[in-house]
Scaffold this active site. Structure first.
Site, PDB file in Angstrom:
ATOM      1  N   GLY A  24       0.878  -1.121   0.037  1.00  0.00           N
ATOM      2  CA  GLY A  24      -0.294   0.144   0.047  1.00  0.00           C
ATOM      3  C   GLY A  24       0.881   1.227   0.002  1.00  0.00           C
ATOM      4  O   GLY A  24       2.030   1.427   0.497  1.00  0.00           O
ATOM      5  N   ARG A  38      19.574  10.528  -3.114  1.00  0.00           N
ATOM      6  CA  ARG A  38      20.549  11.517  -2.983  1.00  0.00           C
ATOM      7  C   ARG A  38      21.755  10.965  -2.051  1.00  0.00           C
ATOM      8  O   ARG A  38      22.896  11.204  -2.508  1.00  0.00           O
ATOM      9  CB  ARG A  38      19.776  12.784  -2.278  1.00  0.00           C
ATOM     10  CG  ARG A  38      19.021  13.469  -3.504  1.00  0.00           C
ATOM     11  CD  ARG A  38      18.750  14.734  -3.163  1.00  0.00           C
ATOM     12  NE  ARG A  38      17.970  15.149  -4.477  1.00  0.00           N
ATOM     13  CZ  ARG A  38      17.269  16.588  -4.518  1.00  0.00           C
ATOM     14  NH1 ARG A  38      17.209  17.031  -3.313  1.00  0.00           N
ATOM     15  NH2 ARG A  38      16.702  16.705  -5.370  1.00  0.00           N
ATOM     16  N   ARG A  85       0.858  -4.851  -5.908  1.00  0.00           N
ATOM     17  CA  ARG A  85       1.081  -5.947  -4.986  1.00  0.00           C
ATOM     18  C   ARG A  85       1.245  -7.283  -6.105  1.00  0.00           C
ATOM     19  O   ARG A  85       0.793  -6.961  -7.329  1.00  0.00           O
ATOM     20  CB  ARG A  85      -0.566  -6.225  -4.496  1.00  0.00           C
ATOM     21  CG  ARG A  85      -0.912  -5.248  -3.809  1.00  0.00           C
ATOM     22  CD  ARG A  85      -1.419  -5.607  -2.331  1.00  0.00           C
ATOM     23  NE  ARG A  85      -2.172  -4.515  -1.879  1.00  0.00           N
ATOM     24  CZ  ARG A  85      -1.736  -3.932  -0.595  1.00  0.00           C
ATOM     25  NH1 ARG A  85      -0.924  -4.283   0.129  1.00  0.00           N
ATOM     26  NH2 ARG A  85      -2.412  -2.743  -0.214  1.00  0.00           N
ATOM     27  N   ASP A 116       4.758  -4.928   5.967  1.00  0.00           N
ATOM     28  CA  ASP A 116       5.047  -6.265   6.455  1.00  0.00           C
ATOM     29  C   ASP A 116       5.383  -7.422   5.527  1.00  0.00           C
ATOM     30  O   ASP A 116       6.254  -7.844   5.261  1.00  0.00           O
ATOM     31  CB  ASP A 116       4.471  -6.919   7.704  1.00  0.00           C
ATOM     32  CG  ASP A 116       2.911  -6.907   7.285  1.00  0.00           C
ATOM     33  OD1 ASP A 116       2.420  -6.281   6.321  1.00  0.00           O
ATOM     34  OD2 ASP A 116       2.325  -7.962   7.615  1.00  0.00           O
ATOM     35  N   THR A 138       4.455   2.155   5.692  1.00  0.00           N
ATOM     36  CA  THR A 138       3.003   1.907   5.708  1.00  0.00           C
ATOM     37  C   THR A 138       2.224   2.433   6.619  1.00  0.00           C
ATOM     38  O   THR A 138       2.746   2.821   7.602  1.00  0.00           O
ATOM     39  CB  THR A 138       2.769   0.265   6.002  1.00  0.00           C
ATOM     40  OG1 THR A 138       1.332  -0.035   6.127  1.00  0.00           O
ATOM     41  CG2 THR A 138       3.673  -0.088   7.096  1.00  0.00           C
ATOM     42  N   ILE A 139       0.845   2.939   6.326  1.00  0.00           N
ATOM     43  CA  ILE A 139       0.165   3.573   7.329  1.00  0.00           C
ATOM     44  C   ILE A 139      -0.302   2.803   8.547  1.00  0.00           C
ATOM     45  O   ILE A 139      -1.007   3.320   9.475  1.00  0.00           O
ATOM     46  CB  ILE A 139      -1.318   4.228   6.754  1.00  0.00           C
ATOM     47  CG1 ILE A 139      -2.283   3.227   6.097  1.00  0.00           C
ATOM     48  CG2 ILE A 139      -0.822   5.166   5.514  1.00  0.00           C
ATOM     49  CD1 ILE A 139      -3.525   3.715   5.783  1.00  0.00           C
ATOM     50  N   ASP A 140      -0.019   1.373   8.524  1.00  0.00           N
ATOM     51  CA  ASP A 140      -0.528   0.479   9.281  1.00  0.00           C
ATOM     52  C   ASP A 140       0.267   0.497  10.772  1.00  0.00           C
ATOM     53  O   ASP A 140      -0.286  -0.154  11.750  1.00  0.00           O
ATOM     54  CB  ASP A 140      -0.594  -0.986   8.853  1.00  0.00           C
ATOM     55  CG  ASP A 140      -1.756  -0.920   7.744  1.00  0.00           C
ATOM     56  OD1 ASP A 140      -2.613  -0.127   7.523  1.00  0.00           O
ATOM     57  OD2 ASP A 140      -1.729  -1.710   6.817  1.00  0.00           O
ATOM     58  N   ASP A 142       2.644  -1.554  11.567  1.00  0.00           N
ATOM     59  CA  ASP A 142       2.449  -3.147  11.657  1.00  0.00           C
ATOM     60  C   ASP A 142       3.715  -3.667  11.509  1.00  0.00           C
ATOM     61  O   ASP A 142       3.629  -5.170  11.057  1.00  0.00           O
ATOM     62  CB  ASP A 142       1.194  -3.664  11.277  1.00  0.00           C
ATOM     63  CG  ASP A 142       1.152  -3.687   9.809  1.00  0.00           C
ATOM     64  OD1 ASP A 142       2.093  -2.837   9.208  1.00  0.00           O
ATOM     65  OD2 ASP A 142       0.427  -4.578   9.231  1.00  0.00           O
ATOM     66  N   ARG A 184      -6.868  -3.312   8.398  1.00  0.00           N
ATOM     67  CA  ARG A 184      -7.651  -4.719   8.335  1.00  0.00           C
ATOM     68  C   ARG A 184      -6.894  -5.613   9.450  1.00  0.00           C
ATOM     69  O   ARG A 184      -7.732  -6.382  10.067  1.00  0.00           O
ATOM     70  CB  ARG A 184      -7.356  -5.263   7.089  1.00  0.00           C
ATOM     71  CG  ARG A 184      -8.156  -6.272   6.658  1.00  0.00           C
ATOM     72  CD  ARG A 184      -7.961  -6.578   5.081  1.00  0.00           C
ATOM     73  NE  ARG A 184      -8.351  -5.610   4.143  1.00  0.00           N
ATOM     74  CZ  ARG A 184      -9.654  -5.468   3.700  1.00  0.00           C
ATOM     75  NH1 ARG A 184     -10.507  -6.156   4.310  1.00  0.00           N
ATOM     76  NH2 ARG A 184      -9.950  -4.546   2.942  1.00  0.00           N
ATOM     77  N   GLU A 236     -11.085  -1.490   9.969  1.00  0.00           N
ATOM     78  CA  GLU A 236     -11.929  -2.023   8.821  1.00  0.00           C
ATOM     79  C   GLU A 236     -11.757  -3.537   8.879  1.00  0.00           C
ATOM     80  O   GLU A 236     -12.624  -4.351   8.270  1.00  0.00           O
ATOM     81  CB  GLU A 236     -11.057  -1.696   7.243  1.00  0.00           C
ATOM     82  CG  GLU A 236      -9.738  -1.817   7.303  1.00  0.00           C
ATOM     83  CD  GLU A 236      -9.043  -1.690   5.771  1.00  0.00           C
ATOM     84  OE1 GLU A 236      -7.972  -1.586   5.868  1.00  0.00           O
ATOM     85  OE2 GLU A 236      -9.954  -1.674   4.904  1.00  0.00           O
TER      86      GLU A 236
HETATM   87  P1  ATP Z   1       0.871  -2.564   3.455  1.00  0.00           P
HETATM   88  O1  ATP Z   1       0.666  -3.170   4.864  1.00  0.00           O
HETATM   89  O2  ATP Z   1       0.585  -1.083   3.447  1.00  0.00           O
HETATM   90  O3  ATP Z   1      -0.359  -3.147   2.780  1.00  0.00           O
HETATM   91  P2  ATP Z   1       2.553  -4.572   2.646  1.00  0.00           P
HETATM   92  O4  ATP Z   1       4.095  -4.475   2.111  1.00  0.00           O
HETATM   93  O5  ATP Z   1       2.327  -5.273   3.748  1.00  0.00           O
HETATM   94  O6  ATP Z   1       2.091  -2.931   2.562  1.00  0.00           O
HETATM   95  P3  ATP Z   1       1.602  -6.797   1.003  1.00  0.00           P
HETATM   96  O7  ATP Z   1       0.441  -6.572  -0.006  1.00  0.00           O
HETATM   97  O8  ATP Z   1       1.168  -7.660   2.069  1.00  0.00           O
HETATM   98  O9  ATP Z   1       1.682  -5.234   1.288  1.00  0.00           O
HETATM   99  O10 ATP Z   1       2.906  -7.132   0.571  1.00  0.00           O
HETATM  100  C1  ATP Z   1       3.483  -6.377  -0.742  1.00  0.00           C
HETATM  101  C2  ATP Z   1       4.169  -7.455  -1.510  1.00  0.00           C
HETATM  102  O11 ATP Z   1       5.136  -8.203  -1.167  1.00  0.00           O
HETATM  103  C3  ATP Z   1       3.143  -8.416  -2.031  1.00  0.00           C
HETATM  104  O12 ATP Z   1       2.064  -8.180  -3.006  1.00  0.00           O
HETATM  105  C4  ATP Z   1       4.117  -9.529  -2.517  1.00  0.00           C
HETATM  106  O13 ATP Z   1       4.476  -9.237  -3.813  1.00  0.00           O
HETATM  107  C5  ATP Z   1       5.343  -9.324  -1.610  1.00  0.00           C
HETATM  108  N1  ATP Z   1       5.209 -10.553  -0.323  1.00  0.00           N
HETATM  109  C6  ATP Z   1       4.320 -10.420   0.468  1.00  0.00           C
HETATM  110  N2  ATP Z   1       4.518 -11.496   1.336  1.00  0.00           N
HETATM  111  C7  ATP Z   1       5.443 -12.013   0.653  1.00  0.00           C
HETATM  112  C8  ATP Z   1       6.102 -13.685   1.016  1.00  0.00           C
HETATM  113  N3  ATP Z   1       5.804 -14.139   1.924  1.00  0.00           N
HETATM  114  N4  ATP Z   1       6.970 -13.935   0.184  1.00  0.00           N
HETATM  115  C9  ATP Z   1       7.434 -13.079  -0.998  1.00  0.00           C
HETATM  116  N5  ATP Z   1       6.793 -12.031  -1.268  1.00  0.00           N
HETATM  117  C10 ATP Z   1       5.666 -11.604  -0.372  1.00  0.00           C
END
Ligand code: ATP
Length: 297
Positions: A24, A38, A85, A116, A138-140, A142, A184, A236
């Site tokens: 996200g 930079r 994603r 994460d 991330t805004i979460d 987490d 979420r 949410e």
């Molecule tokens: P946000 O918490 O803001 O949604 P995020 O980084 O947690 O951000 P995710 O959609 O969970 O968002 O993960 C981003 C991308 O990281 C996924 O679309 C995937 O490509 C990759 N990813 C997530 N989990 C794994 C995993 N276990 N192994 C390999 N790649 C992963």
């Protein structure tokens, strides 16, 4: 910040790094990209900007970045590198292919800015021999290894202001309001806003026991005492706010509305805190890459 060491590292200084934003979008990601670029360019590194997160990495959607290409972005929300994603990364061959593409393009180390899930992806790539430094964006709020994640403060303040506005109209109409904020799997935005907005109820996925009747009873009790405004902040991940509003109204006779703030929380110009943290983390991320790759071993 997460530092995932690759299996093998040359004893020479890294000459080329890649940077991507993933998951996200979060306000402050641009400030982090700017600091990475930079700092790296200043250290004599070539920086490859990778568009659309891991999807762009697997599709080799690259652009070379210079100090100029990150001008005038510190104040901008979203991410100039785009984000995505990427389902392919979740399959065993995804991270292996990502590492192969890095090597093929001379990318010796990666800086990944994301949440994460992005951290998990970074770790998987590192298992195939590419050093990766991950910045929590991330805004979460987490990411387990970090006290702070870039974007949280901006999202929080945006949500808080939106809730204040809903509160004004709810107070005027003597309503109960359920306001759904993002989170979420993590209730940090709900919790912080709940406190900052003086909510009567805060529902977070970490704690909510789905005892809706208990909430209804408390609203009815407060109504009896003459209370006219009831604010419920709902993360949410906790149930369906519209359905809950209907059930509360039916049970208490109090007009109840649900407001889902949604993506408004993800956009907008980053707060000072997010700009400063993003800049510091971006600069710090590059340091272990260029100063001494041996440290990553
Ligand atoms: P946000 O918490 O803001 O949604 P995020 O980084 O947690 O951000 P995710 O959609 O969970 O968002 O993960 C981003 C991308 O990281 C996924 O679309 C995937 O490509 C990759 N990813 C997530 N989990 C794994 C995993 N276990 N192994 C390999 N790649 C992963």
């Amino acid at each position: 910040m997460g530092i995932f060491k690759g299996k093998k590292t040359e004893e020479t200084k890294v000459k080329t790094i890649g940077v991507l934003t993933s998951g996200g979008d979060a306000p402050g990601m641009n400030a982090a990209v700017r600091a990475v670029v930079r700092t790296a360019v200043h250290a004599g590194c070539k920086v490859i900007g990778i568009r659309r997160g891991y999807s762009g990495l697997l599709e080799e959607d690259f652009t070379e970045m210079t100090t100029r290409s990150v001008a005038d972005i510190i104040q901008r929300g979203g991410t100039i590198l785009y984000t995505a994603r990427c389902a392919e990364m979740m399959r065993p061959e995804g991270p292996e292919k990502a590492a192969y593409i890095c090597r093929k393009n001379g990318i010796e180390a990666l800086v990944v800015i994301g949440g994460d899930g992005s951290y998990r992806g970074a770790y998987e790539i590192s298992k195939h021999g590419i050093n990766v430094v991950a910045i929590p964006g991330t805004i979460d709020l987490d990411v387990a290894s970090s006290d702070y994640t870039i974007g949280f403060d901006t999202a929080l303040n945006t949500a808080m202001e939106a809730i204040d506005r809903v509160r004004d109209t709810s107070a005027s109409h003597e309503r109960c309001s359920i306001i759904e904020v993002m989170g979420r799997k993590a209730g940090h935005i709900a919790l912080w806003c709940g406190i900052a907005n003086g909510a009567e109820e805060i529902l977070v996925p970490e704690r909510y026991d789905y005892e809706e009747q208990a909430i209804i009873d408390r609203i009815a009790e407060r109504k009896k005492l003459g209370k006219k405004l009831h604010i419920i902040i709902n993360a949410e991940g906790v149930g369906d706010s519209n359905g809950m509003a209907k059930r509360i109204e039916a049970a208490t006779g109090l007009e109840t509305r649900a407001t889902i703030i949604g993506y408004i929380q993800r956009g907008g110009s980053p707060t000072c805190r997010d700009r400063v943290f993003a800049s510091a983390m971006g600069a710090r991320a590059v340091e272990p890459i260029w100063t001494s790759p041996r440290r990553l071993r």
